[in-house]
Design an enzyme around this catalytic site. Structure first.
Site, short mmCIF file in Angstrom:
data_model
loop_
_atom_site.label_atom_id
_atom_site.label_comp_id
_atom_site.label_asym_id
_atom_site.label_seq_id
_atom_site.Cartn_x
_atom_site.Cartn_y
_atom_site.Cartn_z
CG HIS A 4 -4.28 2.27 -2.13
ND1 HIS A 4 -4.33 3.05 -1.00
CD2 HIS A 4 -5.57 2.10 -2.52
CE1 HIS A 4 -5.59 3.33 -0.70
NE2 HIS A 4 -6.37 2.78 -1.62
CG ASP A 59 -2.33 0.56 0.81
OD1 ASP A 59 -2.39 1.76 0.48
OD2 ASP A 59 -3.32 -0.20 0.83
CD GLU A 75 -10.07 3.70 -0.83
OE1 GLU A 75 -10.98 3.99 -0.03
OE2 GLU A 75 -8.88 3.48 -0.47
#
Length: 540
Positions: A238, A167, A304
């Site tokens: 990410h 991440d 995301e």
């Protein structure tokens, strides 16, 4: 003896003589069932009545006819004369052995004689995917902690552990040809403390990664306990931790290059640039995972992913024109298609978050649906295999009550009763709990977040259908909490966090369920728009 968790159908003869299980009780089993023998503590050298493990194909066939997972079917029969565990497969025998373990007095010493009630326990799970996602990227968990968690999953008949290995805040595995991922990307110098506008960033090194040999050993260890380890690398968003080591993979003509993994939490605008070098990097990471993990599924992230940098970058715009991509929103589906194809070329299935549904989803993808019923039903309507992980029921970083003493208040309250209300849509392959670790910096914090809510979710994934009355689960839970305590689990007490589990002074951001539902509704607008457009196109 009726307190199994998950609940297992039982027929107990309270008047019958019980079975005495001693440390020297012999266990009779073929070598193929050695994992179950070890799970039961190993066979003793005593004489007399013992425990017999055996395979029985008929159990699996009967379970399959009932719509259950046949190869995990089992039957445990206990009498004063001995114990028989029959399973449709070695995995079914292991599930039966787990039930037998739960029949012990949780407070009895490991070497003590225990008396087991006479009766029959039998069952098979509703779903083949009964999992947990553990985020080891934000806060790294050492190998011993992962082994311990695997044991706890096995105790709850859970069979999937998804490791969120990368991440913005950290990269946790080795990739041949990219040594700086473990030299630079696995270490950050500070970490956000708390959540919301009052959160701060506090200095302090946080680092760690798994060697290839450590991961191989974890795969073996998990397999012996009926758990499949599913790895995940986040692509194309990410990604700041990786870009700190290899900035040339990012959109270098916009913004300032990352100097290290992100020290804050949230949605980060940094993404891979739409270049051949980025594709080669993603393929190398996928190859590294395929070489270590034997799971059918390889996670490729996809959640995301802002289009901010792609919209601002001249280099990205030029590349988009060359590729025939009309808008920045088309870049993520382009990445997804390439990475899915590579996973398929390795003989595996790509696992991706439900944001990829906003574009065309190539064949060979399994979806993790976290944005509620909208994402779940969209995937099912398109014939895509889907795992349910709706945030309002299974995001175990959410607080467990509305009390200001509940650490740390991120997201809406998710009390035990709500976790037990989990209902999996028909045709889904199963479900899982997600344990995001931004605010879980230690093993004890992970324990606190997971238990006993994970016990409730495990029961729902085993049973399927509509939940049985919550009071029935609560009647059995106190005995199960004794099991957790005996295993050293620092769970949250039912009446609230103990004084040493509170985190006074750590800021949070309370949120109501209604407010979160409104946020998720906004997050799925593009998904709904795309679904409507496809429906219009189909009618023409």
């Amino acid at each position: 003896h009726r307190a199994t968790v998950p609940a297992i159908a039982a027929h107990v003869d309270a008047a019958a003589a019980r079975f005495a299980w001693r440390p020297d009780t012999p266990i009779d089993a073929v070598p193929e069932l050695s994992a179950s023998v070890d799970w039961l503590g190993g066979g003793g050298q005593g004489t007399g009545q013992g425990i017999r493990l055996t395979l029985d194909d008929a159990l699996g066939a009967a379970a399959a006819r009932a719509g259950r997972v046949g190869d995990e079917a089992f039957r445990v029969t206990v009498s004063a004369d001995g114990v028989e565990i029959r399973g449709a497969s070695p995995l079914g025998v292991f599930r039966g052995a787990t039930v037998l373990r739960q029949l012990r007095d949780p407070d009895a010493p490991a070497q003590a004689e225990v008396l087991l009630p006479a009766g029959v326990w039998e069952g098979a799970p509703a779903y083949g995917w009964r999992g947990v996602m553990l985020d080891v990227a934000r806060h790294f968990r050492p190998v011993d902690d992962v082994r311990r968690l695997i044991d706890l999953l096995a105790l709850h008949h859970l069979n999937i552990l998804q490791l969120h290995l990368t991440d913005d805040q950290g990269w946790r595995f080795e990739v041949p040809g990219y040594p700086r991922l473990t030299e630079v990307s696995a270490r950050r110098e500070a970490t956000q403390r708390g959540h919301g506008p009052e959160a701060t960033v506090e200095p302090g090194v946080h680092e760690g990664f798994y060697t290839t040999d450590e991961l191989r050993d974890l795969v073996r260890y998990a397999a012996e306990r009926g758990v499949t380890l599913v790895p995940e690398v986040e692509l194309p968003g990410h990604i700041q931790a990786a870009l700190a080591a290899y900035p040339e993979l990012g959109n270098t003509d916009v913004g300032v290059p990352a100097s290290g993994p992100w020290e804050r939490f949230g949605v980060n605008a940094r993404t891979l640039a739409p270049t051949e070098a980025s594709l080669a990097f993603g393929r190398a990471a996928i190859d590294a995972l395929c070489d270590v993990f034997d799971a059918e599924w390889i996670g490729i992230g996809g959640d995301e992913v802002p289009v901010t940098e792609w919209a601002q970058s001249e280099a990205a715009a030029e590349r988009m024109r060359a590729l025939g991509l009309a808008t920045p929103h088309d870049v993520q589906p382009w990445f997804t298609a390439h990475f899915v194809a590579h996973v398929r070329a390795r003989g595996r299935t790509a696992l991706a978050w439900d944001e990829v549904l906003e574009g065309e989803v190539p064949e060979g993808v399994r979806i993790l649906a976290w944005r509620g019923p909208v994402a779940m039903r969209e995937a099912l309507s398109r014939g895509i295999p889907v795992v349910a992980c709706p945030d309002l029921e299974v995001y175990l970083d959410y607080p467990q009550s509305e009390s200001p003493e509940e650490p740390i208040r991120v997201g809406p309250p998710l009390p035990l009763a709500r976790a037990y209300s989990l209902r999996i849509e028909d045709r889904a392959v199963g479900g899982q709990a997600n344990v995001w670790s931004e605010h879980l910096p230690s093993r004890d914090r992970v324990d606190f977040a997971m238990f006993p809510r994970l016990a409730a979710i495990a029961e729902r994934l085993w049973e399927g259908g509509e939940p049985r009355p919550f009071a029935d689960f609560m009647r059995r839970l106190p005995t199960h909490l004794r099991r957790l305590a005996a295993a050293g689990v620092r769970y949250r007490p039912l009446d609230g966090p103990s004084p040493d589990q509170r985190r006074p002074g750590v800021p949070g951001k309370p949120l109501t369920v209604e407010a979160r539902e409104a946020i998720v509704a906004g997050l799925v607008e593009r998904l709904l728009d795309g679904s409507a457009a496809r429906a219009r196109a189909a009618r023409k």
